[in-house]
Design a protein around this motif. Structure first.
Motif, PDB file in Angstrom:
ATOM      1  N   MET A   1       0.631  -1.448   0.432  1.00 24.32           N
ATOM      2  CA  MET A   1      -0.137  -0.183   0.237  1.00 24.32           C
ATOM      3  C   MET A   1       0.492   1.304  -0.193  1.00 24.32           C
ATOM      4  SD  MET A   1      -3.322   0.293   0.131  1.00 24.32           S
ATOM      5  CE  MET A   1      -4.250   2.235  -0.120  1.00 24.32           C
ATOM      6  N   LEU A   2       0.829   1.861  -0.884  1.00 24.97           N
ATOM      7  CA  LEU A   2       1.225   3.443  -1.244  1.00 24.97           C
ATOM      8  C   LEU A   2       1.056   4.000   0.210  1.00 24.97           C
ATOM      9  CD1 LEU A   2       2.143   3.028  -5.283  1.00 24.97           C
ATOM     10  CD2 LEU A   2       4.250   2.457  -3.080  1.00 24.97           C
ATOM     11  N   PRO A   3       1.672   5.134   0.497  1.00 22.09           N
ATOM     12  CA  PRO A   3       1.114   6.260   1.420  1.00 22.09           C
ATOM     13  C   PRO A   3       0.429   7.734   0.643  1.00 22.09           C
ATOM     14  CG  PRO A   3       3.410   6.020   1.885  1.00 22.09           C
ATOM     15  CD  PRO A   3       3.130   5.290   0.468  1.00 22.09           C
ATOM     16  N   GLY A   4      -1.030   7.651   1.261  1.00 23.57           N
ATOM     17  CA  GLY A   4      -2.163   8.043   0.340  1.00 23.57           C
ATOM     18  C   GLY A   4      -2.499   7.570  -0.486  1.00 23.57           C
ATOM     19  N   ARG A   5      -2.382   6.581  -0.477  1.00 26.78           N
ATOM     20  CA  ARG A   5      -3.340   5.560  -2.300  1.00 26.78           C
ATOM     21  C   ARG A   5      -4.504   4.661  -1.124  1.00 26.78           C
ATOM     22  NH1 ARG A   5      -0.439   1.463  -6.047  1.00 26.78           N
ATOM     23  NH2 ARG A   5      -0.883  -0.167  -4.724  1.00 26.78           N
TER      24      ARG A   5
ATOM     25  N   THR B   1     -24.612  -4.350  -3.905  1.00 24.92           N
ATOM     26  CA  THR B   1     -24.106  -4.967  -5.483  1.00 24.92           C
ATOM     27  C   THR B   1     -23.386  -3.670  -5.089  1.00 24.92           C
ATOM     28  OG1 THR B   1     -27.114  -4.307  -5.885  1.00 24.92           O
ATOM     29  CG2 THR B   1     -24.425  -3.856  -7.462  1.00 24.92           C
ATOM     30  N   LEU B   2     -23.139  -2.473  -4.289  1.00 25.74           N
ATOM     31  CA  LEU B   2     -22.031  -2.239  -4.418  1.00 25.74           C
ATOM     32  C   LEU B   2     -20.473  -2.571  -3.716  1.00 25.74           C
ATOM     33  CD1 LEU B   2     -19.722   0.619  -4.599  1.00 25.74           C
ATOM     34  CD2 LEU B   2     -20.231   1.142  -2.982  1.00 25.74           C
ATOM     35  N   LEU B   3     -20.536  -3.542  -2.998  1.00 22.12           N
ATOM     36  CA  LEU B   3     -20.552  -4.498  -1.981  1.00 22.12           C
ATOM     37  C   LEU B   3     -19.786  -5.834  -3.077  1.00 22.12           C
ATOM     38  CD1 LEU B   3     -19.593  -4.050   0.622  1.00 22.12           C
ATOM     39  CD2 LEU B   3     -20.503  -5.888   1.411  1.00 22.12           C
ATOM     40  N   ARG B   4     -20.242  -5.975  -3.685  1.00 22.46           N
ATOM     41  CA  ARG B   4     -20.223  -6.927  -4.684  1.00 22.46           C
ATOM     42  C   ARG B   4     -19.320  -6.831  -6.441  1.00 22.46           C
ATOM     43  NH1 ARG B   4     -23.200 -11.857  -4.059  1.00 22.46           N
ATOM     44  NH2 ARG B   4     -22.997 -12.280  -6.251  1.00 22.46           N
ATOM     45  N   CYS B   5     -19.331  -5.295  -5.937  1.00 28.25           N
ATOM     46  CA  CYS B   5     -18.717  -4.573  -7.363  1.00 28.25           C
ATOM     47  C   CYS B   5     -17.411  -4.418  -6.694  1.00 28.25           C
ATOM     48  CB  CYS B   5     -19.259  -3.193  -7.899  1.00 28.25           C
ATOM     49  SG  CYS B   5     -20.953  -3.270  -9.179  1.00 28.25           S
ATOM     50  N   ILE B   6     -16.753  -4.389  -5.606  1.00 23.19           N
ATOM     51  CA  ILE B   6     -15.839  -3.876  -5.036  1.00 23.19           C
ATOM     52  C   ILE B   6     -14.341  -5.490  -5.346  1.00 23.19           C
ATOM     53  CG2 ILE B   6     -14.174  -3.201  -2.789  1.00 23.19           C
ATOM     54  CD1 ILE B   6     -16.570  -1.908  -1.772  1.00 23.19           C
ATOM     55  N   ASN B   7     -14.756  -6.481  -5.324  1.00 26.71           N
ATOM     56  CA  ASN B   7     -14.494  -7.563  -5.468  1.00 26.71           C
ATOM     57  C   ASN B   7     -14.839  -8.117  -6.979  1.00 26.71           C
ATOM     58  OD1 ASN B   7     -17.200  -9.078  -4.726  1.00 26.71           O
ATOM     59  ND2 ASN B   7     -15.862 -10.296  -3.129  1.00 26.71           N
ATOM     60  N   HIS B   8     -15.139  -8.362  -7.361  1.00 22.01           N
ATOM     61  CA  HIS B   8     -15.972  -8.190  -9.139  1.00 22.01           C
ATOM     62  C   HIS B   8     -16.481  -9.918  -8.695  1.00 22.01           C
ATOM     63  CE1 HIS B   8     -15.494  -7.609 -13.376  1.00 22.01           C
ATOM     64  NE2 HIS B   8     -15.249  -8.617 -13.511  1.00 22.01           N
ATOM     65  N   LEU B   9     -17.333  -9.651  -7.541  1.00 16.80           N
ATOM     66  CA  LEU B   9     -18.688 -10.410  -7.978  1.00 16.80           C
ATOM     67  C   LEU B   9     -19.422 -10.253  -8.796  1.00 16.80           C
ATOM     68  CD1 LEU B   9     -19.420 -11.303  -4.158  1.00 16.80           C
ATOM     69  CD2 LEU B   9     -17.825 -13.237  -6.126  1.00 16.80           C
ATOM     70  N   GLU B  10     -20.334  -8.448  -9.025  1.00 17.95           N
ATOM     71  CA  GLU B  10     -20.435  -8.489 -10.184  1.00 17.95           C
ATOM     72  C   GLU B  10     -20.271  -7.318 -10.542  1.00 17.95           C
ATOM     73  OE1 GLU B  10     -23.551  -9.127 -10.477  1.00 17.95           O
ATOM     74  OE2 GLU B  10     -25.073  -9.874  -8.486  1.00 17.95           O
ATOM     75  N   GLY B  11     -19.948  -7.785 -12.195  1.00 19.07           N
ATOM     76  CA  GLY B  11     -19.683  -6.583 -13.160  1.00 19.07           C
ATOM     77  C   GLY B  11     -19.936  -5.204 -12.924  1.00 19.07           C
ATOM     78  N   ILE B  12     -19.271  -4.704 -13.407  1.00 23.77           N
ATOM     79  CA  ILE B  12     -19.576  -3.152 -13.859  1.00 23.77           C
ATOM     80  C   ILE B  12     -20.099  -2.621 -15.008  1.00 23.77           C
ATOM     81  CG2 ILE B  12     -18.575  -1.933 -11.980  1.00 23.77           C
ATOM     82  CD1 ILE B  12     -16.513  -0.649 -12.949  1.00 23.77           C
ATOM     83  N   ASP B  13     -21.218  -1.397 -15.206  1.00 20.52           N
ATOM     84  CA  ASP B  13     -21.853  -1.342 -16.637  1.00 20.52           C
ATOM     85  C   ASP B  13     -20.736   0.199 -16.693  1.00 20.52           C
ATOM     86  OD1 ASP B  13     -23.806  -3.779 -17.411  1.00 20.52           O
ATOM     87  OD2 ASP B  13     -24.155  -2.205 -15.475  1.00 20.52           O
ATOM     88  N   GLY B  14     -20.371   1.061 -15.612  1.00 17.29           N
ATOM     89  CA  GLY B  14     -18.779   1.934 -16.265  1.00 17.29           C
ATOM     90  C   GLY B  14     -18.543   2.038 -14.946  1.00 17.29           C
ATOM     91  N   GLY B  15     -17.443   3.513 -15.124  1.00 20.99           N
ATOM     92  CA  GLY B  15     -16.759   4.139 -13.694  1.00 20.99           C
ATOM     93  C   GLY B  15     -15.484   3.312 -14.567  1.00 20.99           C
ATOM     94  N   ARG B  16     -14.921   2.767 -12.762  1.00 19.33           N
ATOM     95  CA  ARG B  16     -13.759   2.173 -12.746  1.00 19.33           C
ATOM     96  C   ARG B  16     -14.254   1.627 -11.350  1.00 19.33           C
ATOM     97  NH1 ARG B  16     -13.649   2.842 -17.756  1.00 19.33           N
ATOM     98  NH2 ARG B  16     -11.516   3.790 -18.317  1.00 19.33           N
ATOM     99  N   MET B  17     -13.475   0.754 -10.763  1.00 19.31           N
ATOM    100  CA  MET B  17     -12.762   0.298  -9.528  1.00 19.31           C
ATOM    101  C   MET B  17     -11.896  -0.328  -9.320  1.00 19.31           C
ATOM    102  SD  MET B  17     -14.820  -0.310  -6.655  1.00 19.31           S
ATOM    103  CE  MET B  17     -16.113  -0.702  -6.700  1.00 19.31           C
ATOM    104  N   TRP B  18     -10.880   0.669  -8.340  1.00 15.86           N
ATOM    105  CA  TRP B  18      -9.883  -0.091  -7.715  1.00 15.86           C
ATOM    106  C   TRP B  18      -9.733  -0.579  -6.058  1.00 15.86           C
ATOM    107  CZ3 TRP B  18     -10.646   4.786 -10.580  1.00 15.86           C
ATOM    108  CH2 TRP B  18     -10.267   4.797 -11.623  1.00 15.86           C
ATOM    109  N   VAL B  19      -8.368  -1.829  -5.257  1.00  6.88           N
ATOM    110  CA  VAL B  19      -8.116  -1.793  -4.698  1.00  6.88           C
ATOM    111  C   VAL B  19      -7.213  -1.977  -4.954  1.00  6.88           C
ATOM    112  CG1 VAL B  19      -8.635  -3.649  -3.421  1.00  6.88           C
ATOM    113  CG2 VAL B  19     -10.647  -2.697  -4.658  1.00  6.88           C
ATOM    114  N   ASP B  20      -6.520  -1.550  -3.536  1.00  5.15           N
ATOM    115  CA  ASP B  20      -5.261  -1.530  -3.594  1.00  5.15           C
ATOM    116  C   ASP B  20      -4.199  -1.094  -5.325  1.00  5.15           C
ATOM    117  OD1 ASP B  20      -2.507  -1.225  -2.285  1.00  5.15           O
ATOM    118  OD2 ASP B  20      -2.223  -3.387  -2.107  1.00  5.15           O
ATOM    119  N   GLY B  21      -4.914   0.274  -5.754  1.00  8.14           N
ATOM    120  CA  GLY B  21      -4.545   0.339  -6.656  1.00  8.14           C
ATOM    121  C   GLY B  21      -4.745  -0.337  -7.310  1.00  8.14           C
ATOM    122  N   LYS B  22      -5.135  -1.448  -7.971  1.00  4.24           N
ATOM    123  CA  LYS B  22      -4.882  -2.308  -9.090  1.00  4.24           C
ATOM    124  C   LYS B  22      -6.630  -2.167  -9.396  1.00  4.24           C
ATOM    125  CE  LYS B  22      -3.919  -5.800  -7.130  1.00  4.24           C
ATOM    126  NZ  LYS B  22      -2.982  -7.211  -6.270  1.00  4.24           N
ATOM    127  N   VAL B  23      -6.771  -1.994 -10.695  1.00 11.81           N
ATOM    128  CA  VAL B  23      -8.603  -1.928 -11.866  1.00 11.81           C
ATOM    129  C   VAL B  23      -8.959  -3.378 -11.365  1.00 11.81           C
ATOM    130  CG1 VAL B  23      -9.766  -1.959 -13.304  1.00 11.81           C
ATOM    131  CG2 VAL B  23      -8.032  -0.070 -12.733  1.00 11.81           C
TER     132      VAL B  23
END
Length: 256
Positions: A1-5, A48-70
């Motif tokens: 984890m990078l500082p500030g990210r 639904t938001l929770l499931r999008c965070i770990n890609h149990l649900e795909g997204i239809d728009g936007g971007r989701m990062w966890v620890d800097g990775k899409v």
């Protein structure tokens, strides 16, 4: 984890089920070590938001990062391309998730439930994983249940095993989707205690919950959602005790 990210960054997330838009351009950041509780009426998009965070649900728009990775996608130019299942699973290993229902393997003992994923997914040494699993069972107060089967446990015990199983993968982030909603009232406290201890240890947590006392006492921040959007967010005690938005006030009046 990078500082500030941020550990989690959701940028303009949209999610549709057919013609129904469940998430409507939602933005959210969760810092490392932060505990964020998502509250709001049923159908507001929290799970639904929770499931999008770990890609149990795909997204239809936007971007989701966890620890800097899409999560779930590769970016090629300006377009997202969904990753293959194997790569998605590999990237998901940093994210633990606990559901409403415990989803334990019924044919495996408690200890076997904890050891299975680190052995198969992370290819870890059985002895090392078993030692870690036993330490986690001690942490959740179930050391004596290592050789029991899920059917021999109460609902509260099964949910504590589910938390220990997620932690056995050594995640950077823990997601909880209404983890006490399927429990009898007298069993809720034992699960919330484990979650409170986990929060105090510094684990980054995003929790969908209707337990307002837990949100007020444990969360760093509460996010109130309605109709697929964030209506209000802020320090937990401020939101729970003195909400500014009429929609938040109405919701809290109905549940407190």
């Amino acid at each position: 984890m990078l500082p500030g990210r941020p550990m989690v960054r959701a940028d303009g997330i949209e999610k549709n089920y057919g013609k129904l838009q469940v998430l409507k351009g939602l933005d959210l950041e969760v810092q490392a070590g932060e505990v964020v509780c998502l509250i709001g009426p049923s159908g507001s998009g929290k799970s639904t938001l929770l499931r999008c965070i770990n890609h149990l649900e795909g997204i239809d728009g936007g971007r989701m990062w966890v620890d800097g990775k899409v999560i779930g996608y590769d970016i090629k130019g300006t377009r997202l391309h969904e990753q293959k299942d194997k790569e998605i699973c590999r990237n998901r290993t940093d994210i633990g998730m606990v559901f409403q229902h415990f989803n334990l393997f019924p044919h495996m003992t408690v200890l076997e439930n904890l050891v299975e994923a680190p052995r198969l997914v992370l290819k870890e040494n059985r002895k090392i994983v078993t030692e870690r699993a036993r330490e986690l069972l001690t942490m959740v107060g179930l050391a004596e249940k290592a050789e029991a089967y899920p059917r021999q446990l109460s609902g509260g015990q099964q949910q504590r095993v589910a938390i220990a199983r997620a932690l056995c993968m050594r995640p950077k982030l823990m997601l909880f989707d209404e983890p006490t909603s399927a429990l009898d009232p007298e069993l809720v406290g034992e699960v919330l205690k484990v979650m409170k201890d986990l929060a105090q240890s510094g684990m980054t947590m995003v929790v969908v919950t209707h337990e307002m006392n837990f949100a007020r006492d444990v969360a760093d921040r509460v996010v109130f959602m309605a109709d697929g959007q964030i209506v209000e967010q802020g320090p937990a005690r401020d939101i729970i005790t003195n909400p500014q938005h009429e929609r938040t006030r109405s919701f809290l009046a109905s549940v407190l």
